[in-house]
Design a protein around this motif. Structure first.
Motif, mmCIF file in Angstrom:
data_model
loop_
_atom_site.group_PDB
_atom_site.id
_atom_site.type_symbol
_atom_site.label_atom_id
_atom_site.label_comp_id
_atom_site.label_asym_id
_atom_site.label_seq_id
_atom_site.Cartn_x
_atom_site.Cartn_y
_atom_site.Cartn_z
ATOM 1 N N GLU A 1 0.820 -1.203 0.000
ATOM 2 C CA GLU A 1 0.000 0.000 0.000
ATOM 3 C C GLU A 1 0.861 1.262 0.000
ATOM 4 O OE1 GLU A 1 -3.487 2.119 2.756
ATOM 5 O OE2 GLU A 1 -2.605 0.178 3.321
ATOM 6 N N PHE A 2 1.979 1.219 0.724
ATOM 7 C CA PHE A 2 2.875 2.371 0.759
ATOM 8 C C PHE A 2 3.447 2.673 -0.627
ATOM 9 C CE2 PHE A 2 7.193 4.048 1.115
ATOM 10 C CZ PHE A 2 6.993 5.193 1.871
ATOM 11 N N TRP A 3 3.802 1.602 -1.378
ATOM 12 C CA TRP A 3 4.396 1.794 -2.694
ATOM 13 C C TRP A 3 3.358 1.858 -3.812
ATOM 14 C CZ3 TRP A 3 9.395 2.829 -3.823
ATOM 15 C CH2 TRP A 3 10.341 2.666 -2.802
ATOM 16 N N ALA A 4 2.089 1.850 -3.470
ATOM 17 C CA ALA A 4 1.053 1.798 -4.509
ATOM 18 C C ALA A 4 1.119 3.012 -5.422
ATOM 19 C CB ALA A 4 -0.318 1.689 -3.850
ATOM 20 N N ALA A 5 1.286 4.198 -4.863
ATOM 21 C CA ALA A 5 1.332 5.400 -5.699
ATOM 22 C C ALA A 5 2.539 5.380 -6.619
ATOM 23 C CB ALA A 5 1.353 6.643 -4.803
ATOM 24 N N ALA A 6 3.692 5.001 -6.101
ATOM 25 C CA ALA A 6 4.899 4.951 -6.935
ATOM 26 C C ALA A 6 4.747 3.903 -8.030
ATOM 27 C CB ALA A 6 6.114 4.653 -6.063
ATOM 28 N N CYS A 7 4.130 2.766 -7.701
ATOM 29 C CA CYS A 7 3.928 1.727 -8.723
ATOM 30 C C CYS A 7 2.963 2.218 -9.802
ATOM 31 C CB CYS A 7 3.388 0.452 -8.065
ATOM 32 S SG CYS A 7 4.579 -0.404 -7.009
ATOM 33 N N ALA A 8 1.927 2.928 -9.376
ATOM 34 C CA ALA A 8 0.975 3.447 -10.370
ATOM 35 C C ALA A 8 1.650 4.456 -11.292
ATOM 36 C CB ALA A 8 -0.210 4.063 -9.654
ATOM 37 N N ASP A 9 2.495 5.333 -10.735
ATOM 38 C CA ASP A 9 3.190 6.302 -11.576
ATOM 39 C C ASP A 9 4.139 5.605 -12.544
ATOM 40 O OD1 ASP A 9 1.877 8.291 -10.230
ATOM 41 O OD2 ASP A 9 3.528 8.694 -8.830
ATOM 42 N N ALA A 10 4.753 4.457 -12.125
ATOM 43 C CA ALA A 10 5.688 3.739 -12.994
ATOM 44 C C ALA A 10 4.981 2.763 -13.923
ATOM 45 C CB ALA A 10 6.716 2.988 -12.143
ATOM 46 N N GLY A 11 3.656 2.622 -13.817
ATOM 47 C CA GLY A 11 2.926 1.698 -14.683
ATOM 48 C C GLY A 11 3.105 0.251 -14.283
ATOM 49 N N ILE A 12 3.220 -0.001 -12.997
ATOM 50 C CA ILE A 12 3.468 -1.353 -12.488
ATOM 51 C C ILE A 12 2.294 -1.768 -11.618
ATOM 52 C CG2 ILE A 12 4.980 -2.775 -11.039
ATOM 53 C CD1 ILE A 12 7.283 -0.922 -11.820
ATOM 54 N N THR A 13 1.840 -3.011 -11.807
ATOM 55 C CA THR A 13 0.787 -3.587 -10.969
ATOM 56 C C THR A 13 1.394 -4.657 -10.062
ATOM 57 O OG1 THR A 13 0.244 -5.229 -12.663
ATOM 58 C CG2 THR A 13 -0.993 -3.151 -12.689
ATOM 59 N N VAL A 14 0.877 -4.741 -8.852
ATOM 60 C CA VAL A 14 1.402 -5.686 -7.859
ATOM 61 C C VAL A 14 0.243 -6.484 -7.291
ATOM 62 C CG1 VAL A 14 2.684 -5.964 -5.707
ATOM 63 C CG2 VAL A 14 3.270 -4.096 -7.274
ATOM 64 N N THR A 15 0.403 -7.807 -7.254
ATOM 65 C CA THR A 15 -0.570 -8.693 -6.615
ATOM 66 C C THR A 15 0.129 -9.436 -5.479
ATOM 67 O OG1 THR A 15 -0.085 -10.493 -8.165
ATOM 68 C CG2 THR A 15 -1.895 -9.004 -8.714
ATOM 69 N N VAL A 16 -0.687 -9.780 -4.469
ATOM 70 C CA VAL A 16 -0.137 -10.417 -3.262
ATOM 71 C C VAL A 16 -0.908 -11.693 -2.998
ATOM 72 C CG1 VAL A 16 0.306 -10.158 -0.792
ATOM 73 C CG2 VAL A 16 0.538 -8.177 -2.320
ATOM 74 N N ASP A 17 -0.174 -12.765 -2.720
ATOM 75 C CA ASP A 17 -0.776 -14.049 -2.358
ATOM 76 C C ASP A 17 -0.059 -14.548 -1.103
ATOM 77 O OD1 ASP A 17 -2.037 -16.454 -2.169
ATOM 78 O OD2 ASP A 17 -1.059 -17.370 -3.901
ATOM 79 N N VAL B 1 13.325 -4.280 -2.320
ATOM 80 C CA VAL B 1 12.891 -5.066 -3.484
ATOM 81 C C VAL B 1 11.842 -4.310 -4.287
ATOM 82 C CG1 VAL B 1 11.817 -7.235 -4.204
ATOM 83 C CG2 VAL B 1 13.456 -7.233 -2.321
ATOM 84 N N LEU B 2 10.833 -3.736 -3.612
ATOM 85 C CA LEU B 2 9.801 -2.990 -4.337
ATOM 86 C C LEU B 2 10.373 -1.720 -4.949
ATOM 87 C CD1 LEU B 2 6.802 -3.433 -1.860
ATOM 88 C CD2 LEU B 2 7.111 -4.520 -4.091
ATOM 89 N N GLY B 3 11.305 -1.075 -4.259
ATOM 90 C CA GLY B 3 11.938 0.111 -4.833
ATOM 91 C C GLY B 3 12.695 -0.210 -6.105
ATOM 92 N N ASN B 4 13.423 -1.327 -6.133
ATOM 93 C CA ASN B 4 14.111 -1.732 -7.356
ATOM 94 C C ASN B 4 13.118 -2.043 -8.476
ATOM 95 O OD1 ASN B 4 16.609 -1.424 -6.211
ATOM 96 N ND2 ASN B 4 16.956 -3.615 -5.833
ATOM 97 N N THR B 5 11.992 -2.666 -8.125
ATOM 98 C CA THR B 5 10.986 -2.970 -9.149
ATOM 99 C C THR B 5 10.437 -1.680 -9.766
ATOM 100 O OG1 THR B 5 10.383 -4.983 -7.928
ATOM 101 C CG2 THR B 5 8.832 -4.181 -9.583
ATOM 102 N N VAL B 6 10.142 -0.705 -8.924
ATOM 103 C CA VAL B 6 9.628 0.571 -9.429
ATOM 104 C C VAL B 6 10.664 1.270 -10.310
ATOM 105 C CG1 VAL B 6 8.879 2.875 -8.719
ATOM 106 C CG2 VAL B 6 7.995 0.861 -7.538
ATOM 107 N N LYS B 7 11.942 1.219 -9.918
ATOM 108 C CA LYS B 7 12.980 1.952 -10.634
ATOM 109 C C LYS B 7 13.366 1.290 -11.951
ATOM 110 C CE LYS B 7 15.227 3.855 -6.500
ATOM 111 N NZ LYS B 7 16.472 3.847 -5.686
#
Length: 469
Positions: A329-345, A366-372
């Motif tokens: 949830e914290f990285w949701a905005a950054a992922c949306a700006d980078a065009g990345i979707t994240v699912t959790v299981d 890990v999530l920061g590297n994915t966004v970058k």
């Protein structure tokens, strides 16, 4: 090793030489006894044919035997009176005892073996007569000198052969032990040399040197004990060098934080009065200062992660689900700006031996590297599996990925893949790996089946920790 080989060779040589010597002694004594018993039986038969009357032929036979062999012999009658004798000393108690045994129809028992230290003579007593009718006795004082001399020569030859064989086996053992132990000795010398170089380059730590040190007792051969002790000492020195390196990095990074913060403040103040023509240069300087500040912060985080031991993190457990949901949830905005979707299981209630702060830092890295670096249109998936006493946390994406040659080095310090875009310190994954390994887990970065990256983290579960403790 040499001692073991020499002892084994000695046992083998003795196991061959002693039975051979004993066999020769028994065989020689058997021939000796057969010859003397045959002579005594001949005299007994001659005395039985002559009857009670003394006949010159019996005395002549005894005298010829004594002259030829130098051995005393006596023939007595039923009442123990001498009928014929040759070379018998007067008043011999041993001969009298042997005569008494023969008159009781008992033959003297000849020893089983002849040795260099056997008695000088053996008394051979044979009764005269047939069946249970004893008409007298023959006693022969057989000399063992010739037999002892012969067996002494045979045993000396066996001993010489055994010594020669043992010398040959010892020479082979020396060569074999040196050939076997030489690599251990050379390895111990190289370890000692490396230890000296480490100690020369690392200043002594008064705290570490004055602390209690347990002295280990090593088992095994001398060379192995020496090698084990040298390696333990070298391991302590290498640990001290690593600690000194971490302290240097942490101290240097800590010392740089305040000057960089002051420089950033002065740049901000300077930017208020700079003309528009200098604003581009000011922004570049600010970016570089921010980059240096990020490197210093990452170095401090890495030094902190590596300086704490596994036991420091062993008392913390965390439920993975809530922490993962909060960081996504914290990285949701950054992922949306980078065009990345994240699912959790993530199954409910899965816990691992790790502090919440460390898990948060690992997920941020890990999530920061994915966004970058993953690229727009990437889909990332976070899954958690609980099997046995371990918990597996996997973050995979179908993004840009990295070249296969760069995968083994992604978690190394300051390494950046060849296709990396944007700025970074190359310390993020190294920090994450240090945090995971400190908790007793494994950290691995590889290629995802969909073409992107796969970060796999294995952490010990509370059940395994309780069982092992």
């Amino acid at each position: 090793m040499l001692l073991v080989l020499v002892v084994y060779s000695t046992i083998v040589v003795a196991g061959l030489a002693l039975p051979l010597a004993m066999t020769l002694g028994r065989e020689r004594m058997q021939r000796f006894g057969e010859n003397r018993l045959a002579a005594a039986a001949y005299f007994a038969d001659l005395a039985a044919r002559e009857g009670d009357s003394p006949v010159p032929e019996l005395q002549e036979a005894l005298q010829r035997y004594h002259d030829l062999y130098g051995e005393a012999v006596i023939v007595v009658g039923r009442d123990g009176t001498p009928r014929a004798a040759a070379g018998v000393p007067t008043g011999s108690g041993e001969i009298g005892d042997a005569v008494a045994e023969a008159l009781r129809n008992q033959r003297t028992r000849v020893p089983d073996i002849i040795t260099p230290w056997s008695p000088a003579q053996v008394l051979v007593a044979v009764p005269v007569g047939t069946g249970t009718q004893v008409e007298g006795a023959v006693v022969l004082a057989a000399s063992t000198a010739a037999a002892r001399a012969e067996i002494t020569r045979a045993w000396a030859l066996i001993a010489a052969g055994a010594v020669a064989l043992l010398a040959l086996a010892s020479a082979i053992a020396v060569a074999l032990s040196r050939w076997t132990v030489r690599p251990l000795t050379e390895l111990a010398e190289r370890a000692t040399s490396l230890r000296r170089r480490v100690r020369d380059r690392v200043p002594p730590d008064p705290v570490a040197d004055d602390g209690p040190r347990t002295r280990r007792r090593y088992a095994g051969p001398q060379e192995v004990r020496r090698l084990a002790a040298t390696f333990d000492a070298m391991a302590r020195d290498v640990d001290a060098a690593s600690d000194a390196q971490r302290r240097l990095v942490a101290d240097s990074a800590h010392a740089l934080r305040n000057p960089l913060a002051a420089l950033r403040m002065r740049l901000d103040t300077l930017g208020m009065v700079l003309p528009e023509s200098s604003s581009a240069a000011h922004r570049k300087a600010t970016v570089e200062v921010d980059r240096l500040t990020g490197i210093v912060n990452d170095l401090l985080a890495l030094a902190s992660a590596e300086s704490r031991t596994e036991t420091d993190a062993a008392g913390h457990t965390v439920e993975l689900g809530p922490v993962i949901a909060e960081r996504v949830e914290f990285w949701a905005a950054a992922c949306a700006d980078a065009g990345i979707t994240v699912t959790v299981d993530v199954p409910h209630g899965v816990r691992a031996v790790l502090s919440e702060r460390d898990l948060t830092q690992i997920l941020d890295i890990v999530l920061g590297n994915t966004v970058k670096y993953a690229g727009a249109g990437t889909h990332a998936e976070i899954t958690v599996e609980h099997h046995g006493g371990e918990v597996g946390l996997v973050v995979r994406d179908d993004g840009r990925g990295v070249p296969a040659a760069d995968l083994p080095n992604l978690s190394a310090r300051f390494f950046r893949a060849a296709n990396t875009v944007g700025q970074g310190t190359g310390l993020g994954l190294a920090i994450a790996r240090a945090l995971v390994e400190r908790a007793g887990g494994d950290f691995d970065v590889g290629a995802a089946p969909s073409g992107g990256l796969r970060v796999q983290i294995r952490l010990p579960g509370p059940a395994r920790t309780t069982l092992s403790s």
